[in-house]
Structure formats: C-alpha cells, structure tokens
Write an enzyme that holds these catalytic residues in place. Structure first.
Site, PDB file in Angstrom:
ATOM      1  N   SER A 105      52.329  10.713 -24.809  1.00  0.00           N
ATOM      2  CA  SER A 105      52.117  11.555 -23.637  1.00  0.00           C
ATOM      3  C   SER A 105      51.202  10.852 -22.628  1.00  0.00           C
ATOM      4  O   SER A 105      51.496   9.744 -22.198  1.00  0.00           O
ATOM      5  CB  SER A 105      51.565  12.918 -24.069  1.00  0.00           C
ATOM      6  OG  SER A 105      51.515  13.829 -22.997  1.00  0.00           O
ATOM      7  N   ASP A 153      62.247  17.143 -23.869  1.00  0.00           N
ATOM      8  CA  ASP A 153      60.869  17.144 -23.389  1.00  0.00           C
ATOM      9  C   ASP A 153      60.799  17.781 -22.002  1.00  0.00           C
ATOM     10  O   ASP A 153      61.387  17.277 -21.049  1.00  0.00           O
ATOM     11  CB  ASP A 153      60.339  15.710 -23.335  1.00  0.00           C
ATOM     12  CG  ASP A 153      58.840  15.634 -23.089  1.00  0.00           C
ATOM     13  OD1 ASP A 153      58.255  16.621 -22.590  1.00  0.00           O
ATOM     14  OD2 ASP A 153      58.245  14.592 -23.394  1.00  0.00           O
ATOM     15  N   HIS A 185      58.370  17.749 -26.621  1.00  0.00           N
ATOM     16  CA  HIS A 185      57.243  16.860 -26.332  1.00  0.00           C
ATOM     17  C   HIS A 185      56.441  16.661 -27.616  1.00  0.00           C
ATOM     18  O   HIS A 185      55.409  17.299 -27.841  1.00  0.00           O
ATOM     19  CB  HIS A 185      56.374  17.485 -25.237  1.00  0.00           C
ATOM     20  CG  HIS A 185      55.377  16.543 -24.635  1.00  0.00           C
ATOM     21  ND1 HIS A 185      55.745  15.474 -23.844  1.00  0.00           N
ATOM     22  CD2 HIS A 185      54.022  16.493 -24.708  1.00  0.00           C
ATOM     23  CE1 HIS A 185      54.670  14.829 -23.441  1.00  0.00           C
ATOM     24  NE2 HIS A 185      53.615  15.420 -23.967  1.00  0.00           N
TER      25      HIS A 185
END
Length: 226
Positions: A105, A153, A185
């Site tokens: 991320s 995601d 995600h």
C-alpha cells in the site's frame, strides 16, 4: 522523528537484505509477519520490518490532496526513508544489488518512489497493492520491480499498477506485473507465492545487459539464494 525497526531474522552470516514497509494504519510488527515468508525462504537474509515515523502510522499524509501536493509530501519524507535503507545496508555489509525493498500500500508507494529517485538503491522491489505517486519519466534496469496487485482493490485500483508496468516497460525498465484474482486491498498466500517465485526464478534484465557488456553479475544478489 525516528523510525522503529523490528528484526525478523538476523543470520550469523548475511548474504541478502530484505526491508519491509507497511501501509497506512499498520505497524512494523504486523508487517514483520509478512517478513517471515521471506525469512523461511532465504535463511541467509537479514529481514527487517521498518515502521513509519510518528504516531499516525503513515509515511505521508494524503487526505483530500491533489497528486502534486502528495508528491511534495512524499519527497519530504524520502530522505528518512532512503536513510533507513542505507543504514541497514551499511550495518549488514550488503550491497544494493542484494537488497530487496518490500512494500504494501503506502509503503509500496514509498518503495516505488524511492527506486524512481535513487536507481541504485536496491536490486529488487516487491510492491503489493502500491502505486507511483507520479509515473516515472525514466527507468533503470538496476532495480527489478515486481508489482503484485489484487483485481478488486478499491483503495488503490488495479489500473495504477497497469499504468506503472506500461510506463516502466516503455522507458526500458525491468518490471513484472501479477494480478491476483478476487483479492481486495490485501496480501494473501497467492501474493506471497508470486513474490517468492519471482525472487527465486525471475532473472533480472540487468544480468543480460551485463552479459552483453562482458561483465559478470554479482554472486550475492537475491536471486542467488536458491
């Protein structure tokens, strides 16, 4: 503000270096669990999970900001981020060619932005569900970039990874992209298997470049572990 380090594995003799960088709201302890996968596969590697500075658990602020402003914040955070890499390279005696930066991320975005700004910082970059803040104008084969992204995601949509692969390829860089079906995600066992397989079996493009130039690739790169 200082960074927090969690040492996942510290072998008596270090051949490779893995540095892991977490996402927003996460911490180096939980990212260290991801580090265990690398530690088991590469027993001679120093594996360290790096925590972001401050109490907010993020590398840079990105709420309600345009990309240009986010880039400025990333640039401001970059010196400390890069110093974390060089600190452990110096401490371990491991060269950049045998260093792998692993990010998830926002941590993955920092990894991408770091190897964009510092082409000789690391030999490998493994980025789970991350993105460039600004797509690169140039690319180097000194870093082999492995993008691994979930197709569901919603926080960092897949098209960011696809755009990154297209741009890096167009610029002559060294990049792979794996899309994980039905993954949001997150990092799952499929993501990890893809990452480990690339580190074990994908030959960096720079090896071919060095062979054509008559040079010999270093024997302590991450790929030499298996």
């Amino acid at each position: 503000m200082t960074l927090k380090y969690v040492i996942v594995q510290q072998p008596a003799t270090t051949a490779q270096l893995f540095l892991l960088y977490h996402g927003v709201g996460d911490n180096p302890d939980s990212m260290g669990e991801i580090g265990n996968w690398f530690a088991k596969t590469f027993p001679d590697a120093l594996v360290v999970s790096v925590g972001s500075p401050g109490a907010v658990r993020q590398w840079f602020g990105e709420t309600d900001l345009h990309d240009q402003t986010i880039q400025q914040r990333v640039d401001a955070a970059m010196p400390q981020f890069v110093e974390s890499v060089r600190h452990w390279q110096k401490k371990s005696g491991v060269r950049p060619e045998a260093t792998a930066l692993v990010g998830f991320s926002q941590g993955g975005s920092m990894v991408l932005e770091a190897v964009k700004a510092y082409p000789n910082l690391a030999g490998r970059a493994v980025v789970f569900n991350g993105r460039f803040i600004t797509l690169p104008e140039h690319a180097s084969t000194r870093t082999t970039i492995h993008l691994i992204h979930g197709d569901y995601d919603e926080q960092i949509p897949l098209h960011h990874a696809q755009q990154a692969e297209q741009r890096l390829t167009a610029c002559g860089g060294d990049v792979t992209l794996d899309i994980v079906d039905d993954l949001a995600h997150a990092i799952d066992h499929r993501s990890m298997e893809l990452a480990l397989n690339h580190l074990r079996y994908t030959v960096p493009k720079r090896y071919f470049d060095e062979a054509l130039s008559g040079a010999k690739p270093g024997d302590d790169d991450v790929i030499a572990m298996m």
